[in-house]
Design a protein around this motif. Structure first.
Motif, PDB file in Angstrom:
ATOM      1  N   ILE A 684      58.562   1.300 -18.919  1.00  0.00           N
ATOM      2  CA  ILE A 684      58.535   0.564 -20.178  1.00  0.00           C
ATOM      3  C   ILE A 684      59.237   1.440 -21.204  1.00  0.00           C
ATOM      4  O   ILE A 684      58.725   2.502 -21.584  1.00  0.00           O
ATOM      5  N   GLU A 685      60.422   1.021 -21.661  1.00  0.00           N
ATOM      6  CA  GLU A 685      61.193   1.900 -22.531  1.00  0.00           C
ATOM      7  C   GLU A 685      62.006   1.103 -23.553  1.00  0.00           C
ATOM      8  O   GLU A 685      62.390  -0.046 -23.325  1.00  0.00           O
ATOM      9  N   ASP A 686      62.225   1.750 -24.713  1.00  0.00           N
ATOM     10  CA  ASP A 686      63.117   1.234 -25.760  1.00  0.00           C
ATOM     11  C   ASP A 686      62.683  -0.124 -26.297  1.00  0.00           C
ATOM     12  O   ASP A 686      63.516  -0.939 -26.711  1.00  0.00           O
ATOM     13  N   ASN A 687      61.388  -0.407 -26.292  1.00  0.00           N
ATOM     14  CA  ASN A 687      60.871  -1.638 -26.877  1.00  0.00           C
ATOM     15  C   ASN A 687      60.334  -1.361 -28.278  1.00  0.00           C
ATOM     16  O   ASN A 687      59.873  -0.253 -28.575  1.00  0.00           O
ATOM     17  N   THR A 688      60.374  -2.365 -29.135  1.00  0.00           N
ATOM     18  CA  THR A 688      59.740  -2.285 -30.446  1.00  0.00           C
ATOM     19  C   THR A 688      58.572  -3.262 -30.463  1.00  0.00           C
ATOM     20  O   THR A 688      58.760  -4.478 -30.313  1.00  0.00           O
ATOM     21  N   ILE A 689      57.374  -2.709 -30.627  1.00  0.00           N
ATOM     22  CA  ILE A 689      56.136  -3.485 -30.490  1.00  0.00           C
ATOM     23  C   ILE A 689      55.396  -3.387 -31.816  1.00  0.00           C
ATOM     24  O   ILE A 689      54.855  -2.329 -32.171  1.00  0.00           O
ATOM     25  N   THR A 690      55.354  -4.502 -32.547  1.00  0.00           N
ATOM     26  CA  THR A 690      54.974  -4.458 -33.956  1.00  0.00           C
ATOM     27  C   THR A 690      53.952  -5.536 -34.309  1.00  0.00           C
ATOM     28  O   THR A 690      54.112  -6.705 -33.922  1.00  0.00           O
ATOM     29  N   LYS A 691      52.914  -5.141 -35.029  1.00  0.00           N
ATOM     30  CA  LYS A 691      51.966  -6.043 -35.679  1.00  0.00           C
ATOM     31  C   LYS A 691      51.385  -7.093 -34.734  1.00  0.00           C
ATOM     32  O   LYS A 691      51.261  -8.265 -35.084  1.00  0.00           O
ATOM     33  N   ASN A 692      51.028  -6.675 -33.533  1.00  0.00           N
ATOM     34  CA  ASN A 692      50.301  -7.552 -32.631  1.00  0.00           C
ATOM     35  C   ASN A 692      48.808  -7.414 -32.908  1.00  0.00           C
ATOM     36  O   ASN A 692      48.325  -6.339 -33.271  1.00  0.00           O
ATOM     37  N   GLU A 693      48.052  -8.479 -32.737  1.00  0.00           N
ATOM     38  CA  GLU A 693      46.712  -8.552 -33.297  1.00  0.00           C
ATOM     39  C   GLU A 693      45.647  -7.846 -32.466  1.00  0.00           C
ATOM     40  O   GLU A 693      44.530  -7.656 -32.944  1.00  0.00           O
ATOM     41  N   HIS A 694      45.955  -7.499 -31.235  1.00  0.00           N
ATOM     42  CA  HIS A 694      45.043  -6.669 -30.454  1.00  0.00           C
ATOM     43  C   HIS A 694      45.798  -5.395 -30.070  1.00  0.00           C
ATOM     44  O   HIS A 694      46.298  -4.711 -30.932  1.00  0.00           O
ATOM     45  N   TYR A 695      45.865  -5.077 -28.812  1.00  0.00           N
ATOM     46  CA  TYR A 695      46.582  -3.876 -28.398  1.00  0.00           C
ATOM     47  C   TYR A 695      48.090  -4.087 -28.496  1.00  0.00           C
ATOM     48  O   TYR A 695      48.609  -5.159 -28.161  1.00  0.00           O
ATOM     49  N   GLY A 696      48.771  -3.025 -28.897  1.00  0.00           N
ATOM     50  CA  GLY A 696      50.224  -3.064 -28.781  1.00  0.00           C
ATOM     51  C   GLY A 696      50.641  -3.074 -27.325  1.00  0.00           C
ATOM     52  O   GLY A 696      51.555  -3.794 -26.926  1.00  0.00           O
ATOM     53  N   ILE A 697      49.947  -2.267 -26.512  1.00  0.00           N
ATOM     54  CA  ILE A 697      50.173  -2.257 -25.067  1.00  0.00           C
ATOM     55  C   ILE A 697      48.877  -1.807 -24.407  1.00  0.00           C
ATOM     56  O   ILE A 697      48.135  -0.989 -24.970  1.00  0.00           O
ATOM     57  N   TYR A 698      48.606  -2.355 -23.222  1.00  0.00           N
ATOM     58  CA  TYR A 698      47.331  -2.065 -22.566  1.00  0.00           C
ATOM     59  C   TYR A 698      47.555  -1.925 -21.064  1.00  0.00           C
ATOM     60  O   TYR A 698      48.199  -2.783 -20.435  1.00  0.00           O
ATOM     61  N   PHE A 699      47.037  -0.829 -20.506  1.00  0.00           N
ATOM     62  CA  PHE A 699      47.083  -0.615 -19.066  1.00  0.00           C
ATOM     63  C   PHE A 699      45.662  -0.653 -18.531  1.00  0.00           C
ATOM     64  O   PHE A 699      44.840   0.206 -18.864  1.00  0.00           O
TER      65      PHE A 699
END
Length: 767
Positions: A684-699
């Motif tokens: 997972i690379e070079d992504n812009t993850i902005t203002k999401n209402e729960h986790y930006g990313i979750y494993f």
């Protein structure tokens, strides 16, 4: 291995091992009367249990027939099906594997188990039927002792079932003997023995796809083999015809439904794109009309009614005058194209009697290429329930599978598994559900390519027009398709066309201001190009079903379907379309190399749904306002890159997936950022993850060895969570303390990611 199942409600659980899309799977079915939370703890094997691929197709026959089957094996090899022929004595004498088993049938079943594990076998054909008037066999059989206690006028203590040879493993991966109480009776259910009712444990899910050529002599066998070779080599447009024969099933019942006709209507709905020929008792059905329809050419002939070994019968609603179709009527057929025949009717597939078996008779006499029928009493529901349970429901599922022109054994196995997975196994109906699966017998080659393999025809490159002026002009799109040749172009001019289409040729079909209102467009051919249409459904069904390879769907607006585009073929392209207001936008079903690029996917329940997808590319699309998942993916070796995700519930959800590259996506304002469950070795690379209402990313659980690098995590409710300890590096974090206190950045203070991880080299500014 299932370690523990915990629920806060009342649930029923069943486990089974089987084959799906060529993969060995543990099926866990959970039924609940109401909403309940279920927690499942399981562990995966450290290495694959089955990884051999020396052979695909195992043919077992009497030793003296091996030479006669060689031409069929050679043809299978030409079509990429690695085939091996083994004689019965070679099994009994241990030529290939050690001999196990109490009798000949069990020795064969153990041999199939060894062939799966050592050769990678997926298909098995048993060759041989009854040897004499006595209960002697050229190829062993297994009787199943299932007591359904359903009739006061006829009680069937046992019946034949070749599903025994397909169900190799139980839910724990052990050999499934079908005689777990070791009393010499197989597949027992409520079997009365010495005043007690006894039962064996069976899961019934096929682990290989099994068919039988119930030949009684070499002459019969040779004719059937010649027909299979000819059928696969020479496809025909006659295949598109489907003949449906039926009437009422129960005289003077309280239901105002002719069950056979009602069931056939449902089957017709599942065979979109085919030319349906309905021969119903309510419209004067007789044997002559059946033969006329079959002689005209048909891909499928389906009989829904009653029967008894050697004849099929039905009647009009509450009419006591029966309509019969005998074996002598089969002999009167003069059809030059051989259909697949499917029957319901008591014991039409029973091949252990001195009289002819109705289903095998079709094949043996060269009037059908394959036949599927019940070896037992064949129980079907009453009234409108005829489509909802037992053999009727199984037939609906089977016909839907066969309509896709897959291999015959695949359709049989997938239909049985789907059927068994959709019913609670409680109460009196349990025996009927079991019997529906156990009695469904294929008389034919399980690797038969339904409809045959496509010939390499000369391409003519003509241009045909629909709705325009001048020569080569048609009023219906399907008429133009029927008259076209491979390589032709069809231009569809302005207008609304209310048509269900079946595309079985390599064509380019271009819309110029055209709208198609349809229940579905079935594309069975490869190298098909469709561009420039509005394709609108009726809020049900599937818009475009792509079974061929290298299909291109480009620059269309597709809306108001359950699924707008269903992709099963390889190397298909979905580009520059607007896909909206569907339940599912694009469904990848075991496909390879699908490319989904530059589409606008909005206001669906699911944007892209992938199951067992291999090497998909999802690139430069806009996903917005999808109510549940924008992209849900189970697969491997894919790329999800350059997409915009906005206001979806879940933007990217990877389940049981490996080796994906997820890069250069803009993920803004969704409820959930990317989530990973049982998904490992992804980048997972070079992504812009902005203002999401729960986790930006979750494993989540068992998502290990993923690499997350050079991404921007900005003002998400919680930028990240990692329950599995993955590898983080060089990401920008809007809440990194080093942004406020530069000394901490200079001291290389890492960014902490709950629950177990750190980014040891966080970036100081967005990238």
């Amino acid at each position: 291995k299932i370690k523990q199942i915990v629920s806060d409600g009342n649930i029923e659980i069943s486990k089974a091992a089987g084959i799906k899309n060529g993969q060995r799977i543990l099926f866990l079915n959970i039924f609940s009367e109401g909403k309940t939370d279920v927690k499942i703890e399981y562990e995966l094997p450290e290495k694959p249990l089955f990884n051999k691929d020396e052979h695909d197709f195992l043919i077992i026959c009497p030793d003296e027939w091996i030479t006669d089957l060689q031409p069929l094996a050679e043809q299978k090899e030409q079509y990429g099906i690695k085939t091996v022929i083994v004689g019965l004595n070679e099994i009994y004498e241990g030529k290939y594997f050690a001999v196990n088993g109490r009798d000949d049938a069990e020795k064969i079943k153990y041999f199939i188990k060894d062939a799966i594990e050592e050769w990678g076998i997926k298909y098995v054909m048993l060759v041989g039927g009854r040897k004499s008037l006595k209960d002697e066999w050229l190829m062993p059989v297994r009787y199943v002792w299932l007591n359904d206690r359903s009739s006061s006028w006829e009680y069937e203590r046992c019946f034949l079932s070749d599903l025994y040879f397909a169900d190799i493993y139980d839910a724990d991966g052990k050999f499934s003997s079908w005689d777990t109480n070791n009393n010499g009776y197989y597949g027992e259910y409520d079997h009365e023995l010495n005043g007690k009712k006894v039962a064996d444990e069976v899961d019934l899910y096929p682990d290989v796809y099994v068919g039988r050529l119930a030949a009684r002599n070499k002459m019969e066998l040779k004719k059937v083999i010649e027909n299979i070779i000819e059928y696969e080599r020479n496809p025909s447009s006659k295949f598109n015809n489907v003949v449906l024969c039926g009437g009422d099933l129960y005289l003077h019942d309280p239901w105002d439904v002719a069950e056979g006709e009602y069931l056939l209507d449902k089957i017709a709905e599942e065979m979109k794109g085919y030319n349906i020929i309905k021969l119903y008792a309510s419209s004067g059905l007789n044997a002559r009309k059946i033969n006329e329809a079959i002689n005209g050419g048909a891909g499928f002939v389906i009989f829904e009614g009653a029967g008894n070994h050697h004849l099929w019968a039905t009647h009009a609603k509450d009419d006591e005058k029966w309509i019969f179709y005998y074996e002598r009527n089969i002999l009167q057929l003069k059809n030059d194209y051989l259909p697949i025949v499917l029957t319901s009717g008591a014991r039409l597939g029973t091949f252990n009697r001195s009289r002819e078996c109705f289903n095998w008779f079709f094949v043996a006499r060269g009037k059908a290429i394959a036949s599927i029928g019940p070896t037992g009493l064949c129980w079907i529901g009453h009234g409108k329930n005829v489509t909802e349970m037992f053999l009727g429901n199984l037939h609906v599922r089977l016909c839907k599978r066969m309509a896709s022109r897959c291999l015959l054994g695949d359709a049989w196995g997938e239909a049985i598994i789907e059927y068994l997975s959709n019913f609670s196994w409680r109460g009196v109906a349990k025996a009927f559900h079991m019997k529906a699966a156990e009695e469904l017998e294929i008389f034919g080659d399980p690797t038969l390519k339904i409809g045959g393999y496509e010939r390499l025809a000369a391409k003519t490159n003509n241009v045909l027009h629909v709705g325009g002026d001048g020569p080569n002009n048609y009023t219906k799109i399907q008429d133009a398709i029927d008259d076209a040749n491979d390589g032709d172009t069809i231009i569809v001019h302005t207008g609304t066309y209310n048509e269900d289409l079946f595309i079985d040729k390599s064509l380019k079909i271009i819309g110029e201001g055209a709208e198609i209102k349809t229940n579905g467009i079935v594309i069975s051919a490869s190298d098909v190009f469709i561009e420039g249409f509005i394709v609108e459904g009726y809020k049900k069904g599937t818009g475009l079903l792509c079974y061929g390879d290298n299909i291109s769907i480009r620059n269309n607006e597709i809306r108001h379907f359950n699924t707008s585009i269903f992709v099963e073929g390889s190397s298909c392209h979905v580009e520059e379309n607007e896909i909206k207001n569907n339940e599912c936008g694009i469904w990848l079903n075991g496909s390879y190399g699908a490319e989904i690029k530059n589409n606008f996917v909005t206001d669906n329940w699911y944007g892209v749904w992938g199951e067992y997808a291999s090497s998909p590319v999802i690139q430069n699309n806009n996903f917005s306002y999808n109510a549940w998942y924008a992209v849900w993916m189970e697969g491997k070796d894919g790329q999800i890159g350059g997409n915009d995700f906005y206001r979806n519930w879940y933007c990217i959800y990877l389940y049981n997936s490996r080796y994906f590259i997820i890069n250069n996506n803009s993920i803004y304002g969704n409820i959930h950022g990317p989530q990973f469950v049982n998904s490992s070795y992804n980048i997972i690379e070079d992504n812009t993850i902005t203002k999401n209402e729960h986790y930006g990313i979750y494993f989540g659980w068992r998502s290990i060895e993923n690499v997350i690098r050079k991404n921007n995590f900005i003002e998400n409710a919680q930028n990240a969570r990692d329950d599995a300890g993955n590898k983080w590096q060089d990401n920008y974090w809007s809440d990194y303390i080093g942004l406020k206190i530069k000394l901490l950045y200079l001291l290389h203070i890492p960014y902490y990611i709950p629950k177990f991880s750190f980014d040891w080299h966080p970036a100081i500014q967005p990238q």
